[in-house]
Design a protein around this motif. Structure first.
Motif, PDB file in Angstrom:
ATOM      1  N   VAL A 156       0.841  -1.203   0.000  1.00 55.91           N
ATOM      2  CA  VAL A 156       0.000   0.000   0.000  1.00 55.91           C
ATOM      3  C   VAL A 156       0.875   1.252   0.000  1.00 55.91           C
ATOM      4  CG1 VAL A 156      -1.624   1.363   1.371  1.00 55.91           C
ATOM      5  CG2 VAL A 156      -2.019  -1.083   1.044  1.00 55.91           C
ATOM      6  N   LEU A 159       2.324   1.802  -3.396  1.00 56.40           N
ATOM      7  CA  LEU A 159       1.367   2.418  -4.314  1.00 56.40           C
ATOM      8  C   LEU A 159       1.190   3.897  -3.999  1.00 56.40           C
ATOM      9  CD1 LEU A 159      -0.663   2.142  -6.630  1.00 56.40           C
ATOM     10  CD2 LEU A 159      -2.384   1.476  -4.937  1.00 56.40           C
ATOM     11  N   ARG A 160       1.153   4.241  -2.716  1.00 59.97           N
ATOM     12  CA  ARG A 160       1.019   5.647  -2.321  1.00 59.97           C
ATOM     13  C   ARG A 160       2.181   6.472  -2.877  1.00 59.97           C
ATOM     14  NH1 ARG A 160      -2.037   7.308   1.743  1.00 59.97           N
ATOM     15  NH2 ARG A 160      -2.044   5.195   2.637  1.00 59.97           N
ATOM     16  N   LEU A 163       1.986   6.742  -6.829  1.00 63.48           N
ATOM     17  CA  LEU A 163       1.017   7.734  -7.307  1.00 63.48           C
ATOM     18  C   LEU A 163       1.539   9.148  -7.090  1.00 63.48           C
ATOM     19  CD1 LEU A 163      -2.393   6.205  -6.151  1.00 63.48           C
ATOM     20  CD2 LEU A 163      -1.472   6.299  -8.464  1.00 63.48           C
ATOM     21  N   GLU A 170      -4.001  11.122  -5.349  1.00 63.80           N
ATOM     22  CA  GLU A 170      -3.468  10.856  -4.015  1.00 63.80           C
ATOM     23  C   GLU A 170      -4.232   9.688  -3.412  1.00 63.80           C
ATOM     24  OE1 GLU A 170      -2.631  13.401   0.059  1.00 63.80           O
ATOM     25  OE2 GLU A 170      -4.446  13.798  -1.091  1.00 63.80           O
ATOM     26  N   LEU A 171      -3.508   8.741  -2.867  1.00 68.63           N
ATOM     27  CA  LEU A 171      -4.143   7.575  -2.264  1.00 68.63           C
ATOM     28  C   LEU A 171      -4.776   7.956  -0.933  1.00 68.63           C
ATOM     29  CD1 LEU A 171      -4.453   4.496  -2.801  1.00 68.63           C
ATOM     30  CD2 LEU A 171      -2.502   4.168  -1.281  1.00 68.63           C
ATOM     31  N   ASP A 173      -6.985   5.454   0.880  1.00 65.74           N
ATOM     32  CA  ASP A 173      -6.803   4.193   1.593  1.00 65.74           C
ATOM     33  C   ASP A 173      -6.769   3.067   0.568  1.00 65.74           C
ATOM     34  OD1 ASP A 173      -9.563   2.976   1.183  1.00 65.74           O
ATOM     35  OD2 ASP A 173     -10.135   4.773   2.279  1.00 65.74           O
ATOM     36  N   ALA A 174      -6.230   1.945   0.978  1.00 65.02           N
ATOM     37  CA  ALA A 174      -6.141   0.796   0.075  1.00 65.02           C
ATOM     38  C   ALA A 174      -5.869  -0.460   0.880  1.00 65.02           C
ATOM     39  CB  ALA A 174      -5.045   1.002  -0.976  1.00 65.02           C
ATOM     40  N   GLY A 211      -9.275   0.316  -3.205  1.00 65.12           N
ATOM     41  CA  GLY A 211      -9.358   1.384  -2.221  1.00 65.12           C
ATOM     42  C   GLY A 211      -9.979   2.635  -2.799  1.00 65.12           C
ATOM     43  N   GLN A 212      -9.579   3.779  -2.263  1.00 68.01           N
ATOM     44  CA  GLN A 212     -10.092   5.070  -2.711  1.00 68.01           C
ATOM     45  C   GLN A 212      -8.928   6.028  -2.967  1.00 68.01           C
ATOM     46  OE1 GLN A 212     -14.322   6.296  -1.393  1.00 68.01           O
ATOM     47  NE2 GLN A 212     -13.230   5.900   0.507  1.00 68.01           N
ATOM     48  N   LEU A 213      -9.157   6.946  -3.906  1.00 68.17           N
ATOM     49  CA  LEU A 213      -8.174   7.982  -4.193  1.00 68.17           C
ATOM     50  C   LEU A 213      -8.874   9.308  -4.425  1.00 68.17           C
ATOM     51  CD1 LEU A 213      -8.461   8.472  -7.510  1.00 68.17           C
ATOM     52  CD2 LEU A 213      -7.130   6.369  -7.611  1.00 68.17           C
ATOM     53  N   LEU A 240      -6.056   1.101 -14.114  1.00 71.74           N
ATOM     54  CA  LEU A 240      -6.896   1.559 -13.011  1.00 71.74           C
ATOM     55  C   LEU A 240      -8.369   1.376 -13.372  1.00 71.74           C
ATOM     56  CD1 LEU A 240      -5.276   4.876 -11.684  1.00 71.74           C
ATOM     57  CD2 LEU A 240      -5.882   2.888 -10.297  1.00 71.74           C
TER      58      LEU A 240
END
Length: 247
Positions: A156, A159-160, A163, A170-171, A173-174, A211-213, A240
């Motif tokens: 995670v 990935l943060r 990005l 912007e991440l 949560d994931a 997750g969400q971004l 994505l």
């Protein structure tokens, strides 16, 4: 501000024809996946305009890919493709595997727009001096020790950071919903007396995160969708998939 068009392509590859085509071109490996075979098949069908990034979900759900070509342009290319390649991809209106479906995809997003996502990635880092690819989790272990790390949390954070470097999102949560060590087929450089490119199998992490971004830069986000996330985007990673954010 102008944005290049973006389309989402869906095809339903024929599993038997796909396997036969890949075997005939020596693109199958029992220990690997279909990423290289599908990469080659898309190029056989669409040439230099082969859609990517793409993701092959399974035999039932088929293949999804982003492309900047319209349905008309893709159909024109498909009509010139080798019939075996077109049949393996399930192209054509008469295909029992669904044909080719292309729909416009949004390219204009408001700054701060929240979206749910799912992405299949190869969470690797490249070592500076050698350029060798390493599992991000194994690289992290060397720095802080095995007992203090959780693989999912490392991926995670990977990935943060990715990005943040690529820009556009912007991440928030994931979580990792699937992980395996997977061998992916790669073609080596031509060489030797026969000048043949021999394939090799490269093992590494294969993870699906959801997750969400938040969109941070609309134009950069549109470019992120079109280009994909991370490395190995031409081989089934980095697309994505978006959905409405959780309430």
């Amino acid at each position: 501000m102008s944005f290049d068009p973006l389309y989402l392509l869906h095809t339903q590859p024929d599993p038997q024809r796909l396997t036969a085509w890949a075997a005939r071109h020596r693109l199958l490996d029992a220990r690997g996946d279909l990423g290289y075979a599908l990469h080659a098949l898309l190029h056989a069908a669409f040439g230099e305009h082969a859609p990517q990034p793409f993701r092959y979900l399974d035999a039932e759900q088929g293949l999804l890919a982003y492309t900047q070509l319209s349905a008309v342009e893709l159909a024109q290319l498909a009509s010139l493709a080798d019939p075996d390649a077109a049949a393996a991809l399930g192209l054509g209106q008469t295909s029992r595997h669904g044909g080719m479906n292309v729909r416009p995809f949004p390219t204009q997003w408001a700054t701060g727009h929240a979206l749910g996502f799912e992405v299949r990635v190869r969470p690797i880092i490249r070592e500076g001096k050698t350029g060798r690819e390493r599992d991000a989790f194994l690289a992290a272990i060397e720095k802080v020790g095995d007992g203090e790390l959780n693989r999912s949390e490392v991926y995670v954070q990977w990935l943060r950071d990715l990005l943040a470097r690529q820009g556009g999102a912007e991440l928030v949560d994931a979580s990792v919903i699937r992980y395996q060590q997977l061998g992916v087929t790669r073609k080596g450089q031509k060489g030797g007396t026969d000048d043949v490119r021999h394939s090799r199998l490269v093992y590494g992490p294969d993870a699906v995160l959801t997750g969400q971004l938040h969109v941070t830069d609309p134009q950069a986000f549109a470019q992120l969708l079109a280009q994909g996330v991370g490395r190995h985007r031409a081989f089934g990673f980095g697309l994505l998939l978006l959905r409405p954010a959780r309430g």
